[in-house]
Design a protein around this motif. Structure first.
Motif, PDB file in Angstrom:
ATOM      1  N   MET A 239      31.474  14.242  19.869  1.00  0.00           N
ATOM      2  CA  MET A 239      30.033  14.678  19.913  1.00  0.00           C
ATOM      3  C   MET A 239      29.192  14.154  20.741  1.00  0.00           C
ATOM      4  O   MET A 239      28.324  14.516  21.598  1.00  0.00           O
ATOM      5  N   LEU A 240      29.591  12.880  21.011  1.00  0.00           N
ATOM      6  CA  LEU A 240      28.648  12.047  21.975  1.00  0.00           C
ATOM      7  C   LEU A 240      28.946  12.474  23.407  1.00  0.00           C
ATOM      8  O   LEU A 240      27.900  12.673  24.195  1.00  0.00           O
ATOM      9  N   VAL A 241      30.125  12.556  23.893  1.00  0.00           N
ATOM     10  CA  VAL A 241      30.636  12.945  25.131  1.00  0.00           C
ATOM     11  C   VAL A 241      30.441  14.443  25.398  1.00  0.00           C
ATOM     12  O   VAL A 241      30.676  14.914  26.603  1.00  0.00           O
ATOM     13  N   ASN A 242      30.564  15.177  24.441  1.00  0.00           N
ATOM     14  CA  ASN A 242      30.360  16.550  24.415  1.00  0.00           C
ATOM     15  C   ASN A 242      29.589  17.490  23.708  1.00  0.00           C
ATOM     16  O   ASN A 242      29.898  18.583  23.257  1.00  0.00           O
ATOM     17  N   GLY A 243      28.421  16.950  23.582  1.00  0.00           N
ATOM     18  CA  GLY A 243      27.441  17.596  22.746  1.00  0.00           C
ATOM     19  C   GLY A 243      26.726  18.695  23.903  1.00  0.00           C
ATOM     20  O   GLY A 243      27.559  19.248  24.594  1.00  0.00           O
ATOM     21  N   ALA A 244      25.347  18.839  23.611  1.00  0.00           N
ATOM     22  CA  ALA A 244      24.884  20.082  24.315  1.00  0.00           C
ATOM     23  C   ALA A 244      24.845  19.618  26.040  1.00  0.00           C
ATOM     24  O   ALA A 244      24.591  20.414  26.616  1.00  0.00           O
ATOM     25  N   THR A 245      24.993  18.227  26.093  1.00  0.00           N
ATOM     26  CA  THR A 245      25.159  17.908  27.428  1.00  0.00           C
ATOM     27  C   THR A 245      26.346  17.395  27.939  1.00  0.00           C
ATOM     28  O   THR A 245      26.214  16.319  28.709  1.00  0.00           O
ATOM     29  N   GLY A 246      27.384  17.786  27.425  1.00  0.00           N
ATOM     30  CA  GLY A 246      28.599  17.344  27.585  1.00  0.00           C
ATOM     31  C   GLY A 246      29.169  17.183  29.024  1.00  0.00           C
ATOM     32  O   GLY A 246      29.899  16.160  29.275  1.00  0.00           O
ATOM     33  N   ASP A 247      28.576  17.765  29.910  1.00  0.00           N
ATOM     34  CA  ASP A 247      28.858  17.820  31.071  1.00  0.00           C
ATOM     35  C   ASP A 247      28.544  16.655  31.796  1.00  0.00           C
ATOM     36  O   ASP A 247      29.188  16.292  32.931  1.00  0.00           O
ATOM     37  N   ILE A 248      27.427  16.093  31.545  1.00  0.00           N
ATOM     38  CA  ILE A 248      26.944  14.750  32.088  1.00  0.00           C
ATOM     39  C   ILE A 248      28.060  13.779  32.253  1.00  0.00           C
ATOM     40  O   ILE A 248      28.145  13.140  33.255  1.00  0.00           O
ATOM     41  N   PHE A 249      28.627  13.389  30.965  1.00  0.00           N
ATOM     42  CA  PHE A 249      29.841  12.503  31.031  1.00  0.00           C
ATOM     43  C   PHE A 249      30.912  12.830  31.807  1.00  0.00           C
ATOM     44  O   PHE A 249      31.783  11.853  32.282  1.00  0.00           O
ATOM     45  N   HIS A 250      31.104  14.209  32.278  1.00  0.00           N
ATOM     46  CA  HIS A 250      32.150  14.405  33.167  1.00  0.00           C
ATOM     47  C   HIS A 250      31.571  14.661  34.675  1.00  0.00           C
ATOM     48  O   HIS A 250      32.641  15.218  35.413  1.00  0.00           O
TER      49      HIS A 250
END
Length: 289
Positions: free
Chosen positions: A73-84
């Motif tokens: 959930m931390l890397v794929n929450g509502a802003t999951g794209d940012i970490f990718h």
């Protein structure tokens, strides 16, 4: 005999005597102190060699555990794209903008502390105390500095939260909507626990969805620079895919599509640092494939 010859002979005798003395001293038994020093140096060398030869062996974390769900959930929450959003290489907090730091922390943790208010003429519908943003940022990134400014809607475009310095508070702004037909399928496939960190392996694919069909691509960098299509499959075809790979994801569609294109999916490595109380925070993300 000349005086010079006598002097020469004396010098030669002295040189020979000096060499004999040096040879005798060199071959004398070593003192106990020297022996102790040699033994200690050898022991230190052996210890260093053992440390180098025996790196820490991690333990495997069950993919259905709560800690894996939390990491996902931390890397794929509502802003999951940012970490990718990275090219092949490494992403750390130093690579994230001040606004991205606040956006990630808000959607991951601080959003639950929003206090709703009556909408006004500025479309303000709620407020958030700065202390909650401070706490959320520490949970996600550890001890990092940031400047309160604003939070982005879906990691881009409008500003869903704006900081009011006169009141030292964030205000929530409404009126945002819409979406995109391009999204990602992600799944955590392995988690290794060390004494001081977790290493998380994750797979990801890009999906351009349109008219009941999924156009699947692998992904290699910022700005949706992806490879040519890996497949063009219908909703019914997705439903019939068997989940053959073990992973954690929040829905079966992710698992099905990742199972089908598993070897072609982009692979990430996330590193989380462990705190003394057992919690953890994100340190970096790398594309490894």
């Amino acid at each position: 005999m000349r005086r010079s010859s006598i002097i020469t002979i004396i010098i030669l005798i002295l040189v020979i005597i000096g060499l004999i003395v040096a040879l005798v001293i060199t071959n004398l038994p070593k003192t106990e102190e020297n022996n102790d020093t040699i033994i200690e140096n050898n022991e230190n060398l052996e210890e260093n060699q053992e440390e180098q030869e025996e790196p820490e062996t991690p333990t495997s974390v069950a993919l259905d555990s709560e800690i894996v769900e939390e990491m996902y959930m931390l890397v794929n929450g509502a802003t999951g794209d940012i970490f990718h959003w990275l090219k092949k290489g490494e992403l750390t907090v130093d690579d994230l903008s001040n606004e991205y730091i606040q956006t990630i922390a808000f959607f991951y943790d601080a959003a639950k502390n929003i206090e709703e208010i009556e909408p006004d003429d500025q479309m303000r519908t709620g407020k958030l105390e700065v202390k909650y943003m401070d706490e959320a940022i520490k949970k996600v990134f550890g001890d990092v500095e940031y400047e309160p400014t604003y939070v982005l809607y879906q990691a881009g475009g409008g500003k869903i939260l704006k900081y009011d310095s006169s009141e030292d508070i964030y205000y929530v702004y409404g009126g945002f909507g819409g979406g995109t037909n391009q999204f990602i399928h992600t799944g955590i496939t392995n988690v290794e626990e060390y004494s001081d960190k977790y290493i998380v392996t994750e797979k990801m694919l890009i999906d351009s969805y349109e008219y009941g069909y999924h156009n699947i691509s692998s992904y290699y960098g910022q700005g949706y620079r992806f490879t040519s299509s890996l497949g063009h499959i219908s909703d019914s075809e997705v439903d019939s895919i068997n989940i053959t790979q073990d992973m954690y994801s929040y829905n079966d569609t992710n698992k099905k599509i990742l199972s089908k294109y598993y070897d072609d999916a982009t692979e990430y490595r996330h590193t989380f640092i462990k705190n003394e109380d057992g919690s953890f925070y994100w340190q970096k993300t790398e594309i490894v494939k």
